[in-house]
Enzyme design. Structure first.
Site, PDB file in Angstrom:
ATOM      1  N   HIS A   1      -3.875  -4.918  -0.206  1.00  0.00           N
ATOM      2  CA  HIS A   1      -3.629  -5.573   1.040  1.00  0.00           C
ATOM      3  C   HIS A   1      -3.428  -7.118   1.189  1.00  0.00           C
ATOM      4  O   HIS A   1      -4.545  -7.522   1.253  1.00  0.00           O
ATOM      5  CB  HIS A   1      -4.500  -4.921   2.214  1.00  0.00           C
ATOM      6  CG  HIS A   1      -4.025  -3.592   2.671  1.00  0.00           C
ATOM      7  ND1 HIS A   1      -3.123  -3.226   3.482  1.00  0.00           N
ATOM      8  CD2 HIS A   1      -4.850  -2.358   2.047  1.00  0.00           C
ATOM      9  CE1 HIS A   1      -3.202  -2.077   3.661  1.00  0.00           C
ATOM     10  NE2 HIS A   1      -3.965  -1.184   2.751  1.00  0.00           N
TER      11      HIS A   1
ATOM     12  N   GLU B   1      -2.351  -9.249   3.232  1.00  0.00           N
ATOM     13  CA  GLU B   1      -3.005  -9.559   4.610  1.00  0.00           C
ATOM     14  C   GLU B   1      -4.602  -9.532   4.549  1.00  0.00           C
ATOM     15  O   GLU B   1      -4.995 -10.361   5.616  1.00  0.00           O
ATOM     16  CB  GLU B   1      -2.224  -8.901   5.396  1.00  0.00           C
ATOM     17  CG  GLU B   1      -2.889  -7.337   6.041  1.00  0.00           C
ATOM     18  CD  GLU B   1      -1.971  -6.517   5.026  1.00  0.00           C
ATOM     19  OE1 GLU B   1      -2.260  -5.204   5.098  1.00  0.00           O
ATOM     20  OE2 GLU B   1      -1.719  -6.757   3.882  1.00  0.00           O
TER      21      GLU B   1
ATOM     22  N   CYS C   1       0.786  -1.279   0.017  1.00  0.00           N
ATOM     23  CA  CYS C   1       0.076  -0.193  -0.214  1.00  0.00           C
ATOM     24  C   CYS C   1       1.018   1.180  -0.042  1.00  0.00           C
ATOM     25  O   CYS C   1       1.823   1.795  -0.956  1.00  0.00           O
ATOM     26  CB  CYS C   1      -1.013   0.012   1.199  1.00  0.00           C
ATOM     27  SG  CYS C   1      -2.305   1.236   0.908  1.00  0.00           S
TER      28      CYS C   1
END
Length: 196
Positions: A178, A180, A76
């Site tokens: 992202h 994750e 990001c």
């Protein structure tokens, strides 16, 4: 083992949770000396690119990061920091990539920030995306995007215009989404990075 660069501009809880789920060892990088104990690095980031760059400069790590020879992944704002310049804060950045980071133009069809799931189209083969279908969905939250450049784009997406969802140059990788927070394919990408 992955070293996560801590410079005060990244919410790393979801990242460390994902690495824990995957059984990937990691530690924190606060100083140049810390870098020596890791074989790869992640630069996380959320929020304002100009402010993030200012915080990174205060750590004294900028010249060291630019000279890294081991695999390094920006996530990001961490990816945006690798570009030359951001309109957010009118800031000069690390200039690992010559691309600029630009603000989306809001419209009735395209709200800013770009928030949610979007398809990511792989434009080159690379171990970072091994085992991930082309046009897989990943989760995005951002108001600024990396201008598209064929020479550095590893994967692209489209939100009012095509832009780089992932970039690559030598040992440096970046993802605007992202991983994750992107389910199984995001975790696959993190696992791939841990083996590059």
């Amino acid at each position: 083992m992955i070293g996560i660069v801590r410079y005060g501009a990244g919410n790393i809880f979801s990242l460390t949770c994902a690495l824990d789920r995957l059984g990937i060892a990691y530690g924190m990088v606060h100083t140049e000396t810390d870098l020596e104990q890791f074989d790869r690095y992640i630069i996380p980031g959320v929020g304002h690119a100009g402010a993030a760059m200012n915080k990174l400069e205060q750590t004294g790590l900028v010249p060291v990061i630019k000279a890294l020879q081991k695999p390094t992944l920006g996530i990001c704002v961490g990816m945006q920091l690798m570009t030359a310049y951001s309109e957010e804060g009118d800031a000069n950045l690390l200039h690992i990539f010559p691309n600029k980071t630009l603000r989306f133009k809001s419209s009735p069809d395209y709200k800013v920030p770009h928030t949610g799931w979007n398809r990511v189209h792989q434009t080159q083969e690379n171990p970072l995306f091994a085992g991930i279908p082309n046009d897989a969905h990943f989760y995005f939250v951002h108001s600024y995007y990396i201008e598209y450049n064929n020479a550095y784009t590893l994967a692209s997406t489209n939100y009012s215009l095509p832009y780089s969802a992932s970039i690559w140059y030598n040992n440096f990788y970046g993802v605007q989404f992202h991983p994750e927070k992107s389910g199984i394919y995001g975790e696959t990408l993190l696992a791939n990075f841990s083996k590059i």
